[in-house]
Scaffold this active site. Structure first.
Site, PDB file in Angstrom:
ATOM      1  N   CYS A  87       0.827  -1.210   0.000  1.00  0.00           N
ATOM      2  CA  CYS A  87       0.000   0.000   0.000  1.00  0.00           C
ATOM      3  C   CYS A  87       0.862   1.260   0.000  1.00  0.00           C
ATOM      4  CB  CYS A  87      -0.997  -0.024   1.157  1.00  0.00           C
ATOM      5  SG  CYS A  87      -2.367   1.144   0.925  1.00  0.00           S
ATOM      6  N   HIS A 169      -3.962  -4.873   0.242  1.00  0.00           N
ATOM      7  CA  HIS A 169      -3.480  -5.293   1.565  1.00  0.00           C
ATOM      8  C   HIS A 169      -3.576  -6.811   1.726  1.00  0.00           C
ATOM      9  CE1 HIS A 169      -2.676  -1.558   3.764  1.00  0.00           C
ATOM     10  NE2 HIS A 169      -3.662  -1.018   3.074  1.00  0.00           N
ATOM     11  N   GLU A 171      -1.814  -8.560   3.599  1.00  0.00           N
ATOM     12  CA  GLU A 171      -1.436  -8.910   4.969  1.00  0.00           C
ATOM     13  C   GLU A 171      -2.553  -8.748   5.981  1.00  0.00           C
ATOM     14  OE1 GLU A 171      -1.529  -4.571   5.662  1.00  0.00           O
ATOM     15  OE2 GLU A 171      -1.446  -5.924   3.958  1.00  0.00           O
TER      16      GLU A 171
END
Length: 226
Positions: A87, A169, A171
């Site tokens: 990001c 994202h 993660e």
């Protein structure tokens, strides 16, 4: 395997990525992006990992911090150390390698699929999105994932070591995404917050599995731990 993680002091959550990195034996060393040392001062490292942020890399008030992190990226790559970003980390990497970033017309939110030319390094997802900015990569970077708003994944092999970054994202856990929604990271966009939170929890298990697989693919591409 020593990995230096660049993050905001207030939000160091690497979610599924940190979980997988620890499972494969990584030591994670935190670096505060507002007080970064020079690359030569961080000691032995196998990977620089740039997490997201609620900052914007294009805003003048963050100019010094952006330049320090950009210098870290360039110095690491020149020294043969790969770099990975998520990001804000993708926007920062793009700028460090000759590209740019700017504020989008509207935020990109929720669990969205991406178009990809490389399903190993940028699987189509769906992936969690929460960002207000977009980027354009430098000339040496290759876009391998896109959405209708712009690039979603870039790779670069032109600066001494390999680099990869994702705008989405991969993660993020459901708990963290819910926190971001409730804290209004996306700004005043008039969105359905309950729907965003529902999507996060509905995709929780599959997102974890995809994230773990993506970590493994990225480490192989970056030649870390192999």
């Amino acid at each position: 395997m020593r990995i230096h993680v660049v993050a905001d002091e207030a939000d160091k959550d690497g979610g599924h990525f940190h979980e997988r990195l620890l499972l494969v034996g990584a030591e994670l060393i935190e670096l505060d992006r507002d007080d970064l040392p020079a690359y030569g001062a961080i000691g032995d490292t196998d990977l620089i990992f740039l997490l997201g942020s609620d900052k914007a890399a294009h805003e003048p008030k963050w100019k010094d911090a952006v330049e320090a992190e950009s210098q870290l990226v360039r110095s690491a790559l020149r020294a043969g150390t790969p770099v990975m970003g998520i990001c804000y980390g993708a926007q920062l990497m793009a700028r460090a390698l000759g590209g740019t970033s700017w504020r989008a017309d509207a935020p990109e939110l929720g669990w969205q699929r991406v178009d990809t030319t490389d399903p190993i390094l940028c699987p189509e997802g769906p992936w969690g999105q929460m960002h207000k900015d977009v980027f354009a990569p430098g000339q040496t970077s290759k876009v391998i994932g896109t959405s209708w708003r712009g690039p979603q994944c870039i790779i670069d092999e032109a600066h001494g070591a390999r680099a990869i970054a994702w705008q989405f994202h991969p993660e993020v856990t459901a708990t963290t995404y819910e926190r971001w929604v409730l804290e209004g990271y996306y700004g005043d966009a008039g969105v359905d917050t309950k729907e965003l939170i529902r999507q996060a929890h509905a995709n929780a298990a599959s997102s974890r599995n995809r994230a773990h697989a993506l970590v493994d693919s990225a480490l192989t591409y970056l030649r870390v731990g192999t």
